[in-house]
Design a protein around this motif. Sequence first.
Motif, PDB file in Angstrom:
ATOM      1  N   LEU A  99     -10.683   7.498  -3.136  1.00 56.77           N
ATOM      2  CA  LEU A  99      -9.487   8.127  -2.099  1.00 56.77           C
ATOM      3  C   LEU A  99      -9.077   7.251  -1.200  1.00 56.77           C
ATOM      4  O   LEU A  99      -8.016   7.113  -0.697  1.00 56.77           O
ATOM      5  CB  LEU A  99     -10.381   9.353  -1.359  1.00 56.77           C
ATOM      6  CG  LEU A  99     -10.495  10.634  -2.252  1.00 56.77           C
ATOM      7  CD1 LEU A  99     -11.463  11.671  -1.794  1.00 56.77           C
ATOM      8  CD2 LEU A  99      -9.397  11.158  -2.759  1.00 56.77           C
ATOM      9  N   MET A 100     -10.011   6.467  -0.560  1.00 53.60           N
ATOM     10  CA  MET A 100      -9.636   5.497   0.398  1.00 53.60           C
ATOM     11  C   MET A 100      -8.727   4.559  -0.227  1.00 53.60           C
ATOM     12  O   MET A 100      -7.870   3.930   0.771  1.00 53.60           O
ATOM     13  CB  MET A 100     -11.034   4.829   0.891  1.00 53.60           C
ATOM     14  CG  MET A 100     -10.510   3.705   2.080  1.00 53.60           C
ATOM     15  SD  MET A 100     -12.109   2.923   2.719  1.00 53.60           S
ATOM     16  CE  MET A 100     -12.662   1.925   1.320  1.00 53.60           C
ATOM     17  N   ILE A 101      -8.965   3.877  -1.341  1.00 48.19           N
ATOM     18  CA  ILE A 101      -7.984   2.965  -2.050  1.00 48.19           C
ATOM     19  C   ILE A 101      -6.562   3.606  -1.882  1.00 48.19           C
ATOM     20  O   ILE A 101      -5.633   2.668  -1.651  1.00 48.19           O
ATOM     21  CB  ILE A 101      -8.629   2.833  -3.427  1.00 48.19           C
ATOM     22  CG1 ILE A 101      -9.563   1.783  -3.570  1.00 48.19           C
ATOM     23  CG2 ILE A 101      -7.075   1.996  -4.250  1.00 48.19           C
ATOM     24  CD1 ILE A 101     -10.253   1.559  -4.954  1.00 48.19           C
ATOM     25  N   ASN A 102      -6.589   4.656  -2.544  1.00 43.96           N
ATOM     26  CA  ASN A 102      -5.165   5.323  -2.120  1.00 43.96           C
ATOM     27  C   ASN A 102      -4.685   5.376  -0.937  1.00 43.96           C
ATOM     28  O   ASN A 102      -3.507   5.236  -0.442  1.00 43.96           O
ATOM     29  CB  ASN A 102      -5.115   6.893  -3.147  1.00 43.96           C
ATOM     30  CG  ASN A 102      -4.576   6.880  -4.380  1.00 43.96           C
ATOM     31  OD1 ASN A 102      -4.289   5.728  -4.959  1.00 43.96           O
ATOM     32  ND2 ASN A 102      -4.656   7.901  -4.984  1.00 43.96           N
ATOM     33  N   GLY A 103      -5.545   6.120   0.029  1.00 45.29           N
ATOM     34  CA  GLY A 103      -4.999   6.517   1.266  1.00 45.29           C
ATOM     35  C   GLY A 103      -4.690   5.407   2.185  1.00 45.29           C
ATOM     36  O   GLY A 103      -4.097   5.303   3.108  1.00 45.29           O
ATOM     37  N   GLU A 104      -5.430   4.393   2.148  1.00 44.49           N
ATOM     38  CA  GLU A 104      -5.327   3.017   2.915  1.00 44.49           C
ATOM     39  C   GLU A 104      -4.316   2.039   2.062  1.00 44.49           C
ATOM     40  O   GLU A 104      -4.246   0.856   2.893  1.00 44.49           O
ATOM     41  CB  GLU A 104      -6.557   2.537   3.381  1.00 44.49           C
ATOM     42  CG  GLU A 104      -7.567   3.382   4.074  1.00 44.49           C
ATOM     43  CD  GLU A 104      -6.975   3.701   5.380  1.00 44.49           C
ATOM     44  OE1 GLU A 104      -6.529   3.020   6.338  1.00 44.49           O
ATOM     45  OE2 GLU A 104      -6.823   4.950   5.761  1.00 44.49           O
ATOM     46  N   ARG A 105      -3.940   2.470   0.985  1.00 51.05           N
ATOM     47  CA  ARG A 105      -2.873   1.517   0.192  1.00 51.05           C
ATOM     48  C   ARG A 105      -3.691   0.074  -0.063  1.00 51.05           C
ATOM     49  O   ARG A 105      -2.802  -0.742   0.536  1.00 51.05           O
ATOM     50  CB  ARG A 105      -1.403   1.284   1.065  1.00 51.05           C
ATOM     51  CG  ARG A 105      -0.967   2.901   1.417  1.00 51.05           C
ATOM     52  CD  ARG A 105       0.580   2.763   2.059  1.00 51.05           C
ATOM     53  NE  ARG A 105       1.428   1.985   1.234  1.00 51.05           N
ATOM     54  CZ  ARG A 105       2.047   2.400   0.032  1.00 51.05           C
ATOM     55  NH1 ARG A 105       1.693   3.731  -0.167  1.00 51.05           N
ATOM     56  NH2 ARG A 105       3.009   1.779  -0.538  1.00 51.05           N
ATOM     57  N   MET A 106      -4.635   0.201  -0.604  1.00 54.47           N
ATOM     58  CA  MET A 106      -5.304  -0.993  -0.774  1.00 54.47           C
ATOM     59  C   MET A 106      -5.269  -1.743  -2.014  1.00 54.47           C
ATOM     60  O   MET A 106      -5.865  -2.602  -2.170  1.00 54.47           O
ATOM     61  CB  MET A 106      -6.981  -0.760  -0.350  1.00 54.47           C
ATOM     62  CG  MET A 106      -7.295  -0.467   0.849  1.00 54.47           C
ATOM     63  SD  MET A 106      -8.776   0.396   1.114  1.00 54.47           S
ATOM     64  CE  MET A 106     -10.138  -1.215   0.544  1.00 54.47           C
ATOM     65  N   ASN A 107      -4.467  -0.940  -2.817  1.00 50.63           N
ATOM     66  CA  ASN A 107      -4.560  -1.405  -4.406  1.00 50.63           C
ATOM     67  C   ASN A 107      -3.210  -2.362  -4.347  1.00 50.63           C
ATOM     68  O   ASN A 107      -2.243  -2.242  -5.093  1.00 50.63           O
ATOM     69  CB  ASN A 107      -4.523  -0.353  -5.364  1.00 50.63           C
ATOM     70  CG  ASN A 107      -5.378  -0.351  -6.435  1.00 50.63           C
ATOM     71  OD1 ASN A 107      -6.097  -1.507  -6.730  1.00 50.63           O
ATOM     72  ND2 ASN A 107      -5.637   0.769  -7.093  1.00 50.63           N
ATOM     73  N   ARG A 108      -3.674  -3.630  -4.198  1.00 44.25           N
ATOM     74  CA  ARG A 108      -2.407  -4.642  -3.879  1.00 44.25           C
ATOM     75  C   ARG A 108      -2.875  -5.778  -4.901  1.00 44.25           C
ATOM     76  O   ARG A 108      -2.180  -6.849  -5.134  1.00 44.25           O
ATOM     77  CB  ARG A 108      -2.188  -5.103  -2.665  1.00 44.25           C
ATOM     78  CG  ARG A 108      -1.427  -4.092  -1.920  1.00 44.25           C
ATOM     79  CD  ARG A 108      -1.493  -4.548  -0.280  1.00 44.25           C
ATOM     80  NE  ARG A 108      -1.004  -3.403   0.539  1.00 44.25           N
ATOM     81  CZ  ARG A 108       0.177  -3.298   0.776  1.00 44.25           C
ATOM     82  NH1 ARG A 108       1.373  -3.712  -0.220  1.00 44.25           N
ATOM     83  NH2 ARG A 108       0.722  -2.318   1.816  1.00 44.25           N
ATOM     84  N   GLY A 109      -3.804  -5.662  -5.601  1.00 47.57           N
ATOM     85  CA  GLY A 109      -4.441  -6.934  -6.616  1.00 47.57           C
ATOM     86  C   GLY A 109      -5.355  -7.683  -5.703  1.00 47.57           C
ATOM     87  O   GLY A 109      -5.476  -7.522  -4.555  1.00 47.57           O
ATOM     88  N   GLN A 110      -5.863  -8.610  -6.347  1.00 47.71           N
ATOM     89  CA  GLN A 110      -6.709  -9.587  -5.625  1.00 47.71           C
ATOM     90  C   GLN A 110      -6.134 -10.440  -4.820  1.00 47.71           C
ATOM     91  O   GLN A 110      -6.893 -10.789  -3.567  1.00 47.71           O
ATOM     92  CB  GLN A 110      -7.641 -10.625  -6.789  1.00 47.71           C
ATOM     93  CG  GLN A 110      -8.589  -9.708  -7.744  1.00 47.71           C
ATOM     94  CD  GLN A 110      -9.244 -10.579  -8.764  1.00 47.71           C
ATOM     95  OE1 GLN A 110      -9.193 -11.752  -8.633  1.00 47.71           O
ATOM     96  NE2 GLN A 110      -9.935 -10.019  -9.755  1.00 47.71           N
ATOM     97  N   VAL A 117     -15.486 -10.044  -6.958  1.00 51.69           N
ATOM     98  CA  VAL A 117     -16.589  -9.636  -6.152  1.00 51.69           C
ATOM     99  C   VAL A 117     -16.325  -9.260  -4.676  1.00 51.69           C
ATOM    100  O   VAL A 117     -17.328  -8.817  -3.818  1.00 51.69           O
ATOM    101  CB  VAL A 117     -18.041 -10.759  -6.174  1.00 51.69           C
ATOM    102  CG1 VAL A 117     -18.495 -10.763  -7.842  1.00 51.69           C
ATOM    103  CG2 VAL A 117     -17.476 -11.858  -5.762  1.00 51.69           C
ATOM    104  N   SER A 118     -15.184  -9.220  -4.335  1.00 48.79           N
ATOM    105  CA  SER A 118     -14.679  -9.074  -2.900  1.00 48.79           C
ATOM    106  C   SER A 118     -13.168  -8.271  -3.216  1.00 48.79           C
ATOM    107  O   SER A 118     -12.126  -8.934  -2.670  1.00 48.79           O
ATOM    108  CB  SER A 118     -14.940 -10.021  -1.961  1.00 48.79           C
ATOM    109  OG  SER A 118     -16.257 -10.523  -1.679  1.00 48.79           O
ATOM    110  N   GLN A 119     -13.045  -7.368  -3.914  1.00 48.17           N
ATOM    111  CA  GLN A 119     -11.665  -6.949  -4.171  1.00 48.17           C
ATOM    112  C   GLN A 119     -10.951  -6.204  -3.176  1.00 48.17           C
ATOM    113  O   GLN A 119      -9.613  -6.414  -3.159  1.00 48.17           O
ATOM    114  CB  GLN A 119     -11.725  -5.957  -5.363  1.00 48.17           C
ATOM    115  CG  GLN A 119     -10.376  -5.416  -6.115  1.00 48.17           C
ATOM    116  CD  GLN A 119     -10.001  -6.205  -6.996  1.00 48.17           C
ATOM    117  OE1 GLN A 119     -10.417  -7.072  -7.608  1.00 48.17           O
ATOM    118  NE2 GLN A 119      -8.443  -6.125  -7.082  1.00 48.17           N
ATOM    119  N   TYR A 120     -11.635  -5.641  -2.170  1.00 46.53           N
ATOM    120  CA  TYR A 120     -11.005  -4.969  -1.147  1.00 46.53           C
ATOM    121  C   TYR A 120     -11.404  -5.291   0.224  1.00 46.53           C
ATOM    122  O   TYR A 120     -12.612  -5.639   0.203  1.00 46.53           O
ATOM    123  CB  TYR A 120     -11.084  -3.315  -1.480  1.00 46.53           C
ATOM    124  CG  TYR A 120     -10.777  -2.920  -2.647  1.00 46.53           C
ATOM    125  CD1 TYR A 120      -9.283  -2.738  -2.757  1.00 46.53           C
ATOM    126  CD2 TYR A 120     -11.352  -2.729  -3.790  1.00 46.53           C
ATOM    127  CE1 TYR A 120      -8.564  -2.670  -4.127  1.00 46.53           C
ATOM    128  CE2 TYR A 120     -10.898  -2.122  -5.029  1.00 46.53           C
ATOM    129  CZ  TYR A 120      -9.440  -2.100  -5.161  1.00 46.53           C
ATOM    130  OH  TYR A 120      -8.802  -1.809  -6.248  1.00 46.53           O
TER     131      TYR A 120
END
Length: 418
Positions: free
Chosen positions: A203-214, A185-188
């Motif tokens: 696009l922001m998930i990719n651009g800010e390199r946010m997809n690092r898991g919980q 419920v607070s992934q990013y």
Amino acid sequence: MGKKLLKTGILLICILLSLPLPARVKPGIEVLRDMGFSVLKGKRVGLVTNPSGVDCQLRSTIDILYEAPEVELVALFGPEHGVRGDAYAGDKVSDSRDARTGLPVHSIYGAYREPSQQMLEGIDVMVYDIQDVGTRSYTFISTLGLVMRACAKKGIPVVVLDRPNPLGGNKIEGNFVEPGYFSFVSQYPVPYVYGLTVGEFALMINGERMNRGQKGDAEHLDCELEVIPMEGWTRDMLYVDTGLPWVLPSPNIPYPQSAVNYPSSGICGELSGYLNIGIGYNLPFGAFAAEWIDADLLLEKLRSYNIPGTAFRTIHYKPFYGSKANVLLHGVQFHYTDYDAAHITLTQFYVMQAVNELYPQRNPFKGKDRMEMFDKVCGTNYVREEFSKRLKVSDIIGKWTGDEDRFRETAKKYYLYY
């Protein structure tokens, strides 16, 4: 406000003169269809969706892609509530077969929160089409990011069919999620209300390199991503301005206004047994009430705060179901008289402040029930620890609003609409 008044005037003139209404917003699924499904032709397609994935005639994206020429829809992926909406809030979604198409439905709200690599076998491209509600703690953006991450591991591109943010594209409120408080419920690390469409968010998930898991400590995986943008949407639009039909993305968001109400009261709603927020009645997230409240006194107290853009009225109701079923509750319903001026997420904190001033013995933070979830949706323990001392908005407003301007500048890099 000027643009909204102009739109209202145009609508009234069209109605009075029996003229055609102004062109509506065209969601991503319709733009994709206008493109002849070119990005999907000749490919085996997976689809993440729920009942809100529809065109303006309320035809499901499932059926549209299943019948699309030269497109082979091979699998469906069910987030919270399931692809056809047959799972209630919080209920696990099971693997199954879609009754209408016979396609396999893989659950990504049960044993898995992201597609397993085995689920992705035989898929050339993944499509995502869900109506977002614009608030961090709703699970659909978490699902989006985890789907992107799983597909990146296997080299599968993701196509996001964009839809309106029902809160508009200018409303940004709340602090970033802090280390130790990332969850489904607070992934990013974004504010509670983020003012982006789901395509912009991807696009922001990719651009800010946010997809690092919980936990935030894994390596970011860059997803091959394509967003099919809407036509006709502008950032000042609320959902009612789009001309699109609203299909509830989950049971307690039955109307566009419910999406606005959700961040206004949902955090308070995590304090179970404290105040009813309209759940169980026909105003989900739209009221604050309890059997022990004097509604007139609460109204007077809230009006004395002169909260910008926000009005209250007394309300008395009996929920139809839930822990307060058939119990007469008293409290207030809230309305936004100037949405742009209102800081909607603070509404619940002002109500809790007013209730505490009238009923100090009713402090909701004395017990430990649901405190962990309260911290998770706030993205920090600071709000609870500071607010619980005196229940004064002034004690947390600096923290709550402190990241908003910084995020606004970051978000602008990913705007597809103005």
